[in-house]
Design an enzyme around this catalytic site. Structure first.
Site, PDB file in Angstrom:
ATOM      1  N   ARG A 102      50.208  50.358  43.433  1.00 21.26           N
ATOM      2  CA  ARG A 102      49.168  51.105  42.707  1.00 21.26           C
ATOM      3  C   ARG A 102      49.529  52.575  42.816  1.00 21.26           C
ATOM      4  O   ARG A 102      49.619  53.134  43.915  1.00 21.26           O
ATOM      5  CB  ARG A 102      47.791  50.843  43.311  1.00 21.26           C
ATOM      6  N   HIS A 129      46.450  48.498  33.686  1.00 19.06           N
ATOM      7  CA  HIS A 129      45.918  47.726  34.809  1.00 19.06           C
ATOM      8  C   HIS A 129      46.022  46.232  34.454  1.00 19.06           C
ATOM      9  O   HIS A 129      45.006  45.552  34.274  1.00 19.06           O
ATOM     10  CB  HIS A 129      44.461  48.134  35.032  1.00 19.06           C
ATOM     11  N   GLN A 132      43.956  43.394  36.291  1.00 18.29           N
ATOM     12  CA  GLN A 132      42.539  43.372  35.934  1.00 18.29           C
ATOM     13  C   GLN A 132      42.325  42.638  34.607  1.00 18.29           C
ATOM     14  O   GLN A 132      41.387  41.851  34.464  1.00 18.29           O
ATOM     15  CB  GLN A 132      42.019  44.814  35.825  1.00 18.29           C
ATOM     16  N   ASP A 219      34.279  51.157  31.225  1.00 17.92           N
ATOM     17  CA  ASP A 219      34.903  51.573  32.478  1.00 17.92           C
ATOM     18  C   ASP A 219      34.420  53.001  32.753  1.00 17.92           C
ATOM     19  O   ASP A 219      33.817  53.638  31.880  1.00 17.92           O
ATOM     20  CB  ASP A 219      36.443  51.510  32.333  1.00 17.92           C
ATOM     21  N   CYS A 259      35.269  46.436  35.228  1.00 13.80           N
ATOM     22  CA  CYS A 259      36.274  46.178  36.270  1.00 13.80           C
ATOM     23  C   CYS A 259      35.805  46.623  37.649  1.00 13.80           C
ATOM     24  O   CYS A 259      36.311  46.143  38.651  1.00 13.80           O
ATOM     25  CB  CYS A 259      37.582  46.859  35.901  1.00 13.80           C
ATOM     26  N   ARG A 287      39.879  38.206  40.015  1.00 12.27           N
ATOM     27  CA  ARG A 287      41.071  38.982  40.405  1.00 12.27           C
ATOM     28  C   ARG A 287      41.912  38.160  41.380  1.00 12.27           C
ATOM     29  O   ARG A 287      43.135  38.115  41.290  1.00 12.27           O
ATOM     30  CB  ARG A 287      40.657  40.302  41.077  1.00 12.27           C
TER      31      ARG A 287
HETATM   32  N1  NVA Z   1      40.022  53.504  35.103  1.00 15.67           N
HETATM   33  C1  NVA Z   1      39.737  53.316  36.502  1.00 15.67           C
HETATM   34  C2  NVA Z   1      39.879  51.877  36.872  1.00 15.67           C
HETATM   35  C3  NVA Z   1      39.564  51.569  38.319  1.00 15.67           C
HETATM   36  C4  NVA Z   1      39.790  50.148  38.676  1.00 15.67           C
HETATM   37  C5  NVA Z   1      40.656  54.180  37.333  1.00 15.67           C
HETATM   38  O1  NVA Z   1      41.839  54.263  37.014  1.00 15.67           O
HETATM   39  O2  NVA Z   1      40.192  54.794  38.282  1.00 15.67           O
HETATM   40  N1   CP Z   2      38.932  46.980  39.573  1.00 16.40           N
HETATM   41  C1   CP Z   2      39.735  47.413  40.562  1.00 16.40           C
HETATM   42  O1   CP Z   2      40.957  47.486  40.417  1.00 16.40           O
HETATM   43  O2   CP Z   2      39.096  47.709  41.717  1.00 16.40           O
HETATM   44  P1   CP Z   2      39.699  48.505  42.959  1.00 16.40           P
HETATM   45  O3   CP Z   2      39.988  49.910  42.503  1.00 16.40           O
HETATM   46  O4   CP Z   2      38.636  48.427  44.000  1.00 16.40           O
HETATM   47  O5   CP Z   2      40.970  47.818  43.403  1.00 16.40           O
END
Ligand code: NVA
Ligand code: CP
Length: 300
Positions: A102, A129, A132, A219, A259, A287
């Site tokens: 990540r 992502h 997800q 989101d 998500c 997930r």
């Molecule tokens: N768009 C959000 C998704 C988190 C799972 C982010 O990147 O923070």
């Molecule tokens: N939806 C998601 O990826 O959650 P986290 O940021 O908690 O991993």
């Protein structure tokens, strides 16, 4: 399929295969049927951003598959002190059987796959992502039994979630409408992909996008790394909220996905969130199952 870097790389058949295996693994888990497909294997998990779901579901999933997860905070790795990703990839490939990462830049994930020799799984970048979206597709199919004839609507930021949802939903045959402010549209690469689909529609009007939708998704307005823009974004996204007015335009039995984490009263009202908590938390659970399927496909 060697890696999971982005939805754009997957064929429809590969997506369906992952979803079918995820359903099977979910069934086996619920019925106490062991499935130690990855005994003796180790997954390294590199995190440059925070996570609740991704970390815990990958870690637990790896244990359930008989393997070993290894949490690697970027702050503790030499990568955090500037060791090039090319070298990190070649070193970790000699210890591990797979890497989940990540991070911010999609290029870093792509570079890991280029320079390493083990499967790489994208656990979220600024661009996409995919883990997800596989869970989201699994949840939609679970609740609606099919993808045929369904319309998905996404309201909000044209971010990593939007980029992956557009590609994933179109690839499995669903119609897709997105409403986002002009300055917050999805990535051009994704729009280039979507332009060949008559069932893709982009607008700045959330009401137009919501009409006749079977699945309504949103989101956060400010993603990880955009905390400094939160106030500016709160203004730009005013009106891009999933609320009763939007839900009244969607189909009667429309489901809602998020998500998570969610910012109640920003992108979604508490009322709509709680009315659809059943779907949203099944999505979070999925997930685990979807990622286990990905790991089995890539690492077995
Ligand atoms: N768009 C959000 C998704 C988190 C799972 C982010 O990147 O923070
Ligand atoms: N939806 C998601 O990826 O959650 P986290 O940021 O908690 O991993």
């Amino acid at each position: 399929m060697k890696h999971l870097l982005k939805m754009l790389d997957l064929s429809t058949e590969e997506i369906i295969e992952i979803l079918d295996l995820a359903d099977q693994l979910k069934y086996e888990l619920k019925h106490g049927i062991p499935h130690p497909h990855l005994q003796g294997k180790t997954l390294g998990m590199i995190f440059q951003k925070a996570s609740t779901r991704t970390r815990v579901s990958f870690e637990t999933g790896m244990y359930q598959l008989g393997g070993q997860p290894l949490f690697l905070s970027a702050n503790d790795l030499q990568i955090g002190r500037g060791e090039p990703v090319q070298d990190t990839a070649r070193v970790l490939s000699r210890y591990l059987d797979g890497i989940m990462i990540r991070t911010f830049e999609q290029k870093e994930v792509e570079d890991l796959s280029t320079f390493g020799s083990i499967p790489i799984i994208n656990g979220l970048t600024d661009f996409c992502h995919p883990c997800q979206i596989l869970a989201d597709l699994m949840t939609i199919r679970e609740f609606k039994s099919t993808f045929d004839g369904l319309k998905v609507c996404y309201i909000g930021d044209g971010n990593n979630m939007a980029n992956s949802l557009i590609v994933g939903c179109l690839k499995v045959g669903m119609a897709f409408s997105i409403a986002c402010p002009e300055d917050y549209q999805p990535d051009q690469q994704v729009l280039d992909f979507a332009k060949d689909y008559d069932c893709f529609h982009m607008t700045t009007d959330p009401k137009e996008a919501a009409k006749g939708a079977d699945v309504v998704i949103t989101d956060v307005w400010a993603s990880m790394g955009q905390e400094g823009e939160a106030e500016k974004r709160r203004i730009a996204f005013r009106g891009y909220q999933i609320n009763d007015e939007i839900m009244a335009l969607a189909n009667k039995d429309a489901m809602v996905l998020h998500c998570l984490p969610a910012h109640r009263e920003e992108e979604i009202t508490t009322k709509v969130f709680e009315e659809h908590a059943n779907e949203i938390f099944e999505e979070a659970e999925n997930r685990l199952h979807a990622q286990k399927a990905v790991m089995v496909k890539l690492m077995k």
